[in-house]
Each structure stands twice: as structure tokens, then as C-alpha cells.
Scaffold this active site. Structure first.
Site, PDB file in Angstrom:
ATOM      1  N   THR A  59     -34.776 -28.868 -49.709  1.00  0.00           N
ATOM      2  CA  THR A  59     -35.031 -27.619 -50.393  1.00  0.00           C
ATOM      3  C   THR A  59     -34.766 -27.601 -51.870  1.00  0.00           C
ATOM      4  O   THR A  59     -35.391 -26.854 -52.578  1.00  0.00           O
ATOM      5  CB  THR A  59     -34.103 -26.539 -49.849  1.00  0.00           C
ATOM      6  OG1 THR A  59     -32.778 -26.990 -50.084  1.00  0.00           O
ATOM      7  CG2 THR A  59     -34.338 -26.330 -48.402  1.00  0.00           C
ATOM      8  N   ASN A  70     -39.048 -39.804 -64.312  1.00  0.00           N
ATOM      9  CA  ASN A  70     -37.769 -40.284 -63.797  1.00  0.00           C
ATOM     10  C   ASN A  70     -37.223 -41.518 -64.487  1.00  0.00           C
ATOM     11  O   ASN A  70     -36.048 -41.837 -64.356  1.00  0.00           O
ATOM     12  CB  ASN A  70     -37.884 -40.517 -62.295  1.00  0.00           C
ATOM     13  CG  ASN A  70     -37.937 -39.189 -61.578  1.00  0.00           C
ATOM     14  OD1 ASN A  70     -37.012 -38.398 -61.693  1.00  0.00           O
ATOM     15  ND2 ASN A  70     -39.032 -38.926 -60.881  1.00  0.00           N
TER      16      ASN A  70
END
Lengths: 407, 407
Positions: free
Chosen positions: B198, B402
Site C-alpha cells: 500500500t 531509482n
């Protein structure tokens, strides 16, 4: 696709591999997929050889792998052969795939005068396209005529797919005053993860050892070498490691620890070369985990770290982002405790006692990450379990290779 | 870093969310890490509310998560509060992290006149850097003064980190002629994988339901929604889902299937939005697996496919490389049989009976892959087990985000 640049992690050159008496090699350009290069290799093993193998555990493994596994249970002391093609994996090609394997084995057996049950095959390349095996069988006489004890380097090149360099390793040891030689070749750069992480590996030795002992030895050594490398966590449908012992040195190595050590060195060398040719790799990374509750937990942490896209991209960016290592430890499923965990980059203590170390500086970490070979050491501080795995970074080039290339 | 472009998979605009009576929101710019934007949100829940939550199972979860888990076992019917900051995750910050949570809870409790045990917190952002919690506590009076029933959209923006759009979803249903409303917000784009997938999710409803029933309901629905999405297989140390039911509608929804369906819709909508904001995503991919021996095997196959770097890069390259799906099925660890396996891209039958379908053409596959939303359907042909997961592709932009960004 355009030709890939050689990996920056490649060795300077292909090593000089010793001749293994009792083994002969040949290669040929069959035009399976590539043009302008040899793409099939044949290795012939003299009578008296022992053959052992370890294969992918994929549930969708190729027809070749299934065939090799079935044949290995029999003895091959009357000699054997290995035929490998690159450019097409013959995996998920239904009954056609089984037929291609049977055709190649029959033709090879015919050309060499041995039973088809003594012919082992491997195919590597694109999945799901029918293998044009006629192109191989029509070249078998050329291959047999070209067999030479000196052909191992050409064989290493013929089995390449997206590899940017051919992979070879060897060693020689003295046992009771007599020399024993081991020489091996490997291919692999993408779809590399246990079980097992090899793509294709063929190792030859003139040692004397029975099939059962050889099989036990390589299964054990495989767990410490090829099953400890990962490039992208994806597992090939074709991975095969085969080791053949011709016995021509006259030295029985059954139960010999020095021989096991020597074979381990060659397997680890080849495994590391596969990582060094990891698609897009610019860093060679050793992840060593100690202090786990048990070895299985240590391996979970090591693999979670080595496979984490966030850890691997941080390494690509030379960012000492050790928080992502903490994340990987946390997600691994292994028992871990924030307050007993410590992390080191080589000799640099990065984190301990649940937080960044007082002696750690971002400048030290950033300088360390600029190296080409990196050691990430994770101690969980809980027990004696340990594990070491090897991996590479995740770069733009990996995306370029795999988004644009039908491998 | 330069500002990221909004995901091509983003909804046209943030939805109009209904006011949930009994909940008020405020946001403020505390300068935790970002400048020029709000980075802290406060939600106040009126007395009579039930609060339930589901959290990451990471072994290195943050101090905030541990604190929330400890507090949820108690009742909060006298009202409660939720404080969330972005820019710093307060994870792996040792005793300092525990201290930051205690300080924020104490200050919030003080400002709102409730016990610290009724204040829940979350922090999201970089791991391993000490949270400058003074910047939050010094703004608490501003936050309390700014509380408004209309502040939920601002709250959705304040909790963003690498998210390229704020995420909201709502629904309204009639139960016995009376309206019941559900409105939720979420943040998350990287480090997204079960358990649980989540990042941060806050859902509010004016339904009436006891804490135990609400907890049971969301734990169950979480397994069908947030635990079925994956962006990069990495699991956050901070993932939290909290649901608060104020009861102000006067409608008891205990055991009500329509309410469960409505809440499921809102949770799935938010889960899909997290995938749609997956770092670098250009494709929204549904992986549906049927015909497995059991549901657990189906999930293994679905997750192995959705997490495979080779499958995800093929999708990024719009390459209908279904061989890589065969590979993912094989490596998943689930029982699979080449000859009963079938693969479909939407309505297009790609492979069956152990090989490519006779009706399949590469042109059809390539045309299908150009769509923004893709359905990969895998039938194992063995039993009745099934599972659906949602993911996105793996692109250059994921590497850029990233490798270059300390998230």
C-alpha cells in the site's frame, strides 16, 4: 539488434585452457538464428568417461533438459557426446521440441557410432519458436570431421547468446605426484537466478571418478556456486551444468578434498563470470550475510538484497542508499531485529544498533560505491547462519537489452 | 531531482470526494525535506469512531508502524487522530525513531485534548535519516486551527513522495434508504509489493461498525486489493492502511454485504491508482491466473509473472514475448504442465497444448501490446485455483528515478 559492448566487468581475455585428454570439440555455423558466427558446438567424450549433470528446476523446462535428465541415470562408459546450439532454446515448442531433440541425438549418434542414449543436448535462445534442427543435423559430418582436442575456446564462443564475452576457467592440481586438469566453459547473462543460475556450463577433467560420486560432488558444489548467483531473479527454462571426467590422467579422485576444492574454484570462477556478464552490469556485488538464525534465513536475506530492484538501481547510481538494504532485510521473511542488525560496505561500518553508525559518513559511503567490485556485509546478530551470493547492478542497459531484444 | 512528469496512466483529475461527517483534515508545510509544498497532514476523528488498520509485515518496519499496531488493540471511541509526514520514513532510526513518534503523539494529543494513545502516525520517505520531528510539533497549533471537513484533497497531496499524482477514491451507497459514504486517499509509487502493497492509505466512512468487525472486514478486503498489486517486488518498511468509521450516518453496516462491496471498490480503485503511478510505468497490466491446483499456486504464478523483470521489460518494449511468460510460470514454484498451459493476451489465444496457438500471429500480439491497459491470462489447466494481480511495466524511467534519487 546492434552488437552489445563488452561488459566493463569482463576479464582481460579468454584464458588459456589446458587440453583434457579424452575430450574433443568442434563448432560450426548452422545459421539457427545468428549469422556470421558459429552457433553449434559438439563435444565428444572418450570411452571410460563419467558424466554428471545438474539442471533447472523450472516446471516449464525445455525438451533438451528433460531428455538429459532421463539419460543421466544410465552409465555412459562407452563414450558420450554433447551438442549445444545457441539462438533458439527449443523450450515450450510442444511435441516438435521433443522431436527436435530426438533428431539431433539420432544424427549425432549415427555420425559418432554410439547409441542415441549417450548424446546430450542443450539449446539456448528464444523460447517458443520451433528449432530448425535440420540445420544442425545437416552439419554433423562437418562437426565430426572438425573434432579437435584444442577446440574448447571456439566452443565457449559458439554457445553465447546475449553474452558479451566467452567464459572459460581452468585449474591444474597434483595428486600423488600426478597432474589432474579441469577446464570449463559457460554462457549466460540474462534470465539468471537459482534454481539453477547457470544457463549452460560444461566442465571437463581428466580425473578418474565414478558417475555417482561425480554427481554427488557437483550437486553439492552447485549449491555453493551457480545457485548463489542472480542477475535478474528470472530462472531459465534451459539451465544445464554438465561435468565429464575422462579418467585419462589415471588419478582416482574419489573422495579427494583437493580435487573438490579445485572443481569448486573452477565452478565459482565461471559463476562469477556469468554475473560479470549480467545484462547491463557495471558493478560486481558480493552480498554476505552472517549472524542469521540459520543458513536458510541468511540465504533469504542475501537473495532478497541481491534481487531487490531498489538496491540494484541504487548501486547503479553509486548511491550508498543503505536504507534500501534495511528494506530488503525486512521483506526477506527471515527473522531480523532492528537493534542487532549491522551493515558494512567493505570495511566501512554503516549501520549498527538500529541506526546509522556514529563513524559513518555519506562521503565515505559515496566513495566506496564508485568501486567496480562491492562487498555488502549484513550481520543479523542473532545466530550462526551465513550465506554469500553474487549479483550485479540494474542499469538502463538492462532495460535497453530486454525491452528491445527478443532473447 | 527534477520534477517527474505525471504518469501517462494517471486519471484525468483528482475526484470530488464527499465530506465524511466526523472527520476533519488539515495540512501544513513543515519543511521536513521538500520545500514549497505541504508535507504533513492531520486527520481528526470524532468521538464514536471505530479505527482499524493493516500494516507491513516487514521485519524492519518503522517505529510509527510498531506504535500504530500497539495502539490499535485499544478502543478509540473518544476520538482519534492521524498525523502523516512525507519526506522521511523514520524507519531504521533506532531509539531516535521511537522518540520522534512519542513526541509527535504527545504534541498532537496536547493540541487536540485527547490521550497520546489515540494518536496514530505514519512517516514516508527516505529510510535511516533522523526525523526532525520538531518541525512537525511546532506546526501543530496551525494544523489544529486549520482543520476542515473539506481538506481531504489537500491531505492526499501532502502525503505524496515520488507520486506523480494524488490518489483519491469514493463511493456512496444507500442502506435502508439512508446514504452511507466512503472516501479514501493513498500514496505510493515505488517499493510496492505485498505484504502489504500500500504504502499509505487512509479511508473514511460515516458508516457505523464496531472496531472488531471493521478490522476483520479490511483485513479480508486487503488481501483482495492492496496485497494483489506489485510495482517492483520491494516491500516498504512503512506500509499502512487505516480505515476509520465515524458512525455519523447512523447506519449500522455490521455484516452488510453491500457495504463490504462498496469498501472493496474504493480499496481496489486506490490500489489500481498506486500501480498507475508505479515508478516509470507506461502500461497497466492485469495478470489473471486460472486453472491452478489451488489459489496459492495461482498466486505464485501471478506474482512470478508480475514481478519478472524480463516480462516487465518486454511489456515496456511492446514486445509480445510470451516465451518469457512461460519462463515465469516455470520458475514460480507452482505445479504446471507444459501441455495443459494456455496463455491469452486479452481475447487473443497465444499458446496452448504446449506450444504457440495455430491461430496466433505475431502481428496480432504486437498490435495488442500497444494498448495502455493489458490483460495477461494464464490458464494452467490443472484445477480450479485462481488469482488476479495488477502491475506495471519496467522502464528506463524506473532506473532513472531509482538510480538517481535518494527516496
Amino acid at each position: 539488434m546492434t552488437k552489445l559492448a563488452v561488459s566493463p566487468l569482463a576479464p582481460d581475455r579468454f584464458p588459456d585452457l589446458p587440453v583434457i585428454e579424452g575430450v574433443a570439440f568442434a563448432t560450426v555455423a548452422a545459421g539457427i538464428k545468428y549469422s556470421g558466427r558459429d552457433d553449434v558446438m559438439l563435444a565428444r567424450l572418450a570411452p571410460g568417461s563419467s558424466v554428471a549433470g545438474v539442471f533447472t528446476r523450472s516446471a516449464t523446462r525445455s525438451a533438451n533438459v528433460l531428455d538429459c535428465q532421463a539419460k543421466l541415470v544410465n552409465s555412459h562408459t562407452d563414450g558420450a557426446a554433447i551438442v549445444v546450439n545457441s539462438g533458439n532454446s527449443n523450450a515450450f515448442t510442444g511435441k516438435h521440441g521433443d522431436g527436435s531433440v530426438a533428431a539431433i541425438c539420432a544424427a549425432t549418434a549415427d555420425a559418432l557410432g554410439m547409441p542415441p542414449g549417450s548424446v546430450f543436448t542443450a539449446s539456448t535462445g528464444v523460447i517458443g519458436q520451433r528449432l530448425p534442427h535440420d540445420r544442425i543435423t545437416s552439419k554433423l559430418n562437418d562437426l565430426v570431421n572438425g573434432l579437435s582436442p584444442n577446440g574448447i575456446a571456439a566452443a565457449a564462443s559458439a554457445i553465447k547468446t546475449t553474452d558479451t564475452f566467452p567464459k572459460g576457467a581452468s585449474t591444474q592440481l597434483d595428486i600423488g605426484g600426478k597432474p589432474v586438469r579441469i577446464a570449463g566453459i559457460a554462457k549466460g547473462s540474462g534470465m539468471i537466478a537459482p534454481d539453477m543460475a547457470t544457463m549452460l556450463v560444461y566442465i571437463f577433467t581428466d580425473a578418474q571418478i565414478g558417475q555417482t560420486d561425480l554427481q554427488g560432488l557437483i550437486s553439492n558444489l552447485n549449491d555453493q556456486t551457480f545457485n548463489c548467483i542472480t542477475v535478474d531473479s528470472d530462472t531459465s527454462t534451459s539451465d544445464s551444468l554438465m561435468v565429464a571426467a575422462t579418467g585419462t590422467s589415471g588419478v582416482d579422485v574419489t573422495g579427494n578434498a583437493d580435487f573438490a576444492d579445485a572443481l569448486h574454484r573452477v565452478m565459482l570462477d565461471l559463476a562469477h563470470q556469468v554475473v560479470r556478464d549480467g545484462e547491463g552490469a557495471t558493478k560486481f556485488v558480493t552480498v554476505r550475510v552472517t549472524g542469521a538464525t540459520d543458513d536458510a534465513d541468511a540465504r533469504k536475506v542475501a537473495m532478497a538484497t541481491a534481487n531487490s530492484p531498489l538496491v540494484k538501481t541504487a548501486i547503479a547510481g553509486e548511491d550508498p542508499n543503505w536504507g534500501r538494504i534495511v528494506m530488503a532485510v525486512g521483506k526477506s521473511g527471515a527473522r531480523a531485529d532492528r537493534d542487532t542488525l549491522s551493515i558494512r560496505f567493505g570495511d566501512i561500518l554503516v549501520a549498527e544498533n538500529g541506526w546509522v553508525s556514529e563513524t559513518y559518513t555519506e562521503a565515505d559511503g559515496a566513495a566506496y560505491m564508485k568501486q567496480q567490485a562491492l562487498d555488502i556485509l549484513i550481520d543479523l546478530g542473532l545466530g550462526n547462519g551465513e550465506s554469500t551470493v553474487w549479483t550485479c547492478d540494474l542499469t538502463h542497459q538492462y532495460i535497453t537489452i530486454n525491452a528491445d531484444y527478443r532473447s
